[in-house]
Design a protein around this motif. Structure first.
Motif, PDB file in Angstrom:
ATOM      1  N   CYS A  40      12.814   3.888  42.773  1.00 45.23           N
ATOM      2  CA  CYS A  40      14.175   3.407  42.993  1.00 45.23           C
ATOM      3  C   CYS A  40      14.174   2.161  43.882  1.00 45.23           C
ATOM      4  CB  CYS A  40      15.002   4.516  43.639  1.00 45.23           C
ATOM      5  SG  CYS A  40      16.652   3.971  44.102  1.00 45.23           S
ATOM      6  N   HIS A  52      19.338   9.761  39.015  1.00 48.17           N
ATOM      7  CA  HIS A  52      19.036   9.383  40.401  1.00 48.17           C
ATOM      8  C   HIS A  52      19.939   8.235  40.846  1.00 48.17           C
ATOM      9  CE1 HIS A  52      16.834   8.627  44.103  1.00 48.17           C
ATOM     10  NE2 HIS A  52      16.985   7.339  43.810  1.00 48.17           N
ATOM     11  N   CYS A  57      20.665   9.191  44.569  1.00 54.17           N
ATOM     12  CA  CYS A  57      20.159   8.220  45.529  1.00 54.17           C
ATOM     13  C   CYS A  57      20.903   8.454  46.857  1.00 54.17           C
ATOM     14  CB  CYS A  57      20.401   6.813  44.983  1.00 54.17           C
ATOM     15  SG  CYS A  57      19.495   5.563  45.865  1.00 54.17           S
TER      16      CYS A  57
HETATM   17 ZN   LIG Z   1      17.356   5.812  45.228  1.00 51.01          ZN
END
Ligand SMILES: [Zn+2]
Length: 166
Positions: A40, A52, A57
């Motif tokens: 990410c 996510h 996140c």
């Molecule tokens: Zn993330």
């Protein structure tokens, strides 16, 4: 996937998100694009999937919690893409209420994705308090303007939105 309370671009976004057709890094990787990493780009804690990016996140989950609390709910309860975009609510809502709440969730997802792109492409930092404010203003402009059957005051929208949708 239709909800007449949001702009067309938000409907298109939700359609793509539900089919995992957003260009997150793991999806680009599946299509054979050679990437340095699929972690990410926001938090670096996990690989970047659609789920996510739009829900799990770290800052994103914080924003969802803030949106749920703004609506008088205890905190985010929809922890999958399909639940969030179904507009499932922690409380029983009227038909119009359910449509408004779904519009809020869709718009919130859209703005989270837009913010993710700003971070990735323009390196603009992610700021949850500002994001919540932007979500409240944008949602009011989008949803209240399109809501023909009920006049929605800004003050109520901001401080007690459940009062007109329960
Ligand atoms: Zn993330």
């Amino acid at each position: 996937m239709r909800n007449s309370l949001v702009p067309k671009k938000v409907e298109v976004f939700v359609w793509r998100a539900k089919r995992r057709r957003l260009p997150v890094l793991t999806e680009l990787d599946k299509r054979g694009i050679d990437l340095h990493s699929v972690r990410c780009p926001i938090c670096d804690n996990d690989i970047e999937t659609v789920d996510h990016s739009l829900i799990f996140c770290k800052d994103t989950l914080d924003i969802w919690n803030k949106v749920y609390k703004w609506w008088g709910f205890n905190g985010v309860t929809n922890l999958s893409i399909s639940e969030i975009f179904c507009g499932n609510s922690p409380h029983q809502l009227s038909t119009l209420g359910a449509k408004i709440w779904q519009a809020v969730e869709w718009s919130c997802g859209y703005l989270i994705w837009k913010n993710r792109n700003q971070k990735v492409f323009c390196n603009k930092s992610w700021n949850p308090p500002v994001a919540l404010n932007e979500i409240q203003v944008k949602n009011y402009n989008w949803i209240a303007k399109r809501c023909k059957s009920k006049k929605i005051e800004w003050h109520t929208w901001l401080h007690n939105p459940l009062s007109f949708i329960a």
